[in-house]
Scaffold this active site. Structure first.
Site, PDB file in Angstrom:
ATOM      1  N   HIS A 133     -46.111  33.516  14.747  1.00 54.67           N
ATOM      2  CA  HIS A 133     -45.206  32.376  14.862  1.00 54.67           C
ATOM      3  C   HIS A 133     -45.913  31.034  14.694  1.00 54.67           C
ATOM      4  O   HIS A 133     -45.281  29.987  14.843  1.00 54.67           O
ATOM      5  CB  HIS A 133     -44.507  32.419  16.225  1.00 54.67           C
ATOM      6  CG  HIS A 133     -45.443  32.346  17.389  1.00 54.67           C
ATOM      7  ND1 HIS A 133     -46.312  33.357  17.699  1.00 54.67           N
ATOM      8  CD2 HIS A 133     -45.667  31.373  18.304  1.00 54.67           C
ATOM      9  CE1 HIS A 133     -47.011  33.019  18.768  1.00 54.67           C
ATOM     10  NE2 HIS A 133     -46.649  31.821  19.151  1.00 54.67           N
ATOM     11  N   CYS A 134     -47.220  31.045  14.379  1.00 59.16           N
ATOM     12  CA  CYS A 134     -47.960  29.779  14.294  1.00 59.16           C
ATOM     13  C   CYS A 134     -48.649  29.564  12.953  1.00 59.16           C
ATOM     14  O   CYS A 134     -48.337  28.618  12.235  1.00 59.16           O
ATOM     15  CB  CYS A 134     -49.012  29.707  15.417  1.00 59.16           C
ATOM     16  SG  CYS A 134     -48.314  29.482  17.068  1.00 59.16           S
ATOM     17  N   ILE A 135     -49.608  30.414  12.612  1.00 57.26           N
ATOM     18  CA  ILE A 135     -50.494  30.151  11.488  1.00 57.26           C
ATOM     19  C   ILE A 135     -49.757  30.020  10.155  1.00 57.26           C
ATOM     20  O   ILE A 135     -50.038  29.108   9.369  1.00 57.26           O
ATOM     21  CB  ILE A 135     -51.595  31.226  11.389  1.00 57.26           C
ATOM     22  CG1 ILE A 135     -52.351  31.337  12.718  1.00 57.26           C
ATOM     23  CG2 ILE A 135     -52.574  30.892  10.258  1.00 57.26           C
ATOM     24  CD1 ILE A 135     -52.961  30.037  13.177  1.00 57.26           C
TER      25      ILE A 135
END
Length: 435
Positions: free
Chosen positions: A272-274
């Site tokens: 959900h970030c990178i």
């Protein structure tokens, strides 16, 4: 100093106040339980009544929160609700909603917009409103200042607004209550209050001068990772062309005690970030007529890694005189990282779906994600307890611990290891080819 402001600072620093959390997912639920463990009141709000009911029964849907931890929080008075009006009981409202990308890889701010509307309807005098969702610099001012104004409140007079980026790494030993937080208020007074509040939740608070700085700090953290993963993914491709083992290269470089941090290649980037956060910065940069060359290049490399790995798999099969079409392939792991059930934006899934588009017959071994979720993705679940006959190749895409990798190499004619797990575990198998 305004006497009311001084009183609020004191209450947040030493009093027993109530934390309200909007969004009870991978960020919001651990934050809420952190508040409960700190001896504070805790009210969690989510738009999903089903999720609220499940949590109220003591059943956690988040890997980093056990049912026992949830039961303890409930016993200590933590409440879950789908009634947004209950948030008016909170002294601080923390917004922990998703901030995904849309179809054209532009930020989807609909969840933050919805949370802002909720704030506008429930905010009351004396509250701290803090956004934790990852987003572009300026979001807190763009959305929350109008929201509190709509509620009839005046910034720094009777309401405070700040940003503190979430720092959650599912599956890691470090939990929310152990991770330092960055905090920035939209004003100095709001920053003061936010720092006092977070000081009750985490061991260290790093104060920055503004919400915009805090927003950009989060994007820098994950852009740093994205760019370095892109670099090592490109190096892995080059090393293969040169006949060099990239894993040995990284191990050698990592012996340097300064100036180098090891990053590792794989099937791509996921979670959900990178894959998402750098695009918030790139999107905002375009509005400023600025080109983010490193971000763009890293994304190009990382988004092509699934296809590169599929080509490598096709090459392995070709050397055995086999086509991709019709060949049975065992995918080992579909989560985006080891030992979590989270498969959001997982590059492992992209590899398997591309193989399936080319005609391969895919089954998946992933006891962490589970059979039902595997079937939701359209694949058949496999187990080492069952038969693994008929597979021509296994591809290790997520290196969960607890998997018997030696058994996989013993039962399947060839293994392609995108995670370097065989080398890391010291398993010597002649039929294993690393990325």
């Amino acid at each position: 100093m305004n006497p009311d402001h001084e009183r609020r600072l004191h209450e947040f620093a030493v009093g027993r106040w109530t934390a309200g959390v909007i969004g009870l997912g991978y960020v919001g639920l651990p934050l809420l339980l952190t508040a409960s463990r700190a001896g504070l009141g805790a009210v969690g709000f989510d738009v999903s009544q089903q999720r609220v009911d499940t949590l109220a029964r003591g059943e956690s849907h988040v890997d980093d929160v056990s049912d026992d931890e949830l039961a303890k929080a409930l016993a200590d008075g933590t409440e879950f609700t789908a009634d947004e009006a209950r948030l008016s009981e909170a002294d601080a409202i923390f917004i922990c909603v998703p901030s995904p990308l849309g179809r054209n890889r532009q930020p989807d701010l609909s969840y933050i917009e919805a949370a802002s509307r909720t704030v506008a309807s429930v905010a009351r005098p004396g509250q701290l409103i803090c956004l934790e969702s990852t987003t572009y610099p300026g979001t807190t001012e763009d959305f929350l200042i109008p929201a509190v104004s709509e509620a009839g409140l005046v910034l720094d007079d009777n309401v405070y607004v700040a940003f503190s980026p979430e720092r959650v790494s599912p599956g890691d030993e470090l939990k929310t209550a152990q991770i330092p937080k960055v905090v920035g208020g939209v004003t100095e007074a709001s920053g003061d209050v936010a720092m006092a509040a977070y000081g009750r939740l985490v061991p260290e608070v790093h104060r920055v001068s503004s919400a915009r700085v805090a927003e950009m700090a989060k994007l820098l953290e994950n852009t740093y990772r994205s760019v370095n993963i892109g670099l090592v993914n490109e190096m892995a491709q080059l090393a293969h062309e040169l006949g060099v083992d990239i894993w040995e290269v990284i191990d050698a470089a990592a012996t340097k005690p300064f100036g180098f941090q090891a990053f590792y290649p794989g099937p791509g980037v996921g979670g959900h970030c990178i894959p998402l956060d750098p695009q918030f910065l790139a999107w905002r940069a375009k509005e400023a007529n600025f080109t983010t060359r490193f971000i763009d290049t890293a994304e190009q490399v990382n988004t092509k890694m699934p296809s590169y790995n599929v080509d490598r798999i096709a090459s392995i099969l070709n050397r055995r005189g086999l086509p991709v079409f019709g060949t049975k392939i065992l995918g080992v792991g579909i989560a985006y990282k080891p030992d979590v059930s989270d498969d959001r934006e997982s590059a492992s899934l992209e590899v398997l779906k591309e193989l399936e588009r080319r005609g391969a017959v895919i089954s998946v071994l992933d006891g962490v994600v589970g059979a039902s979720r595997i079937r939701e993705h359209g694949f058949e679940p496999e187990s080492l307890d069952g038969t693994t006959e008929g597979y021509e190749l296994a591809v290790v895409l997520t290196d969960h611990s607890g998997v018997d990798y030696a058994a996989i190499a013993g039962r399947v004619p060839f293994v392609y290891d995108t995670r370097g797990v065989f080398r890391r575990l010291g398993i010597d198998a002649v039929n294993v080819e690393p990325l």
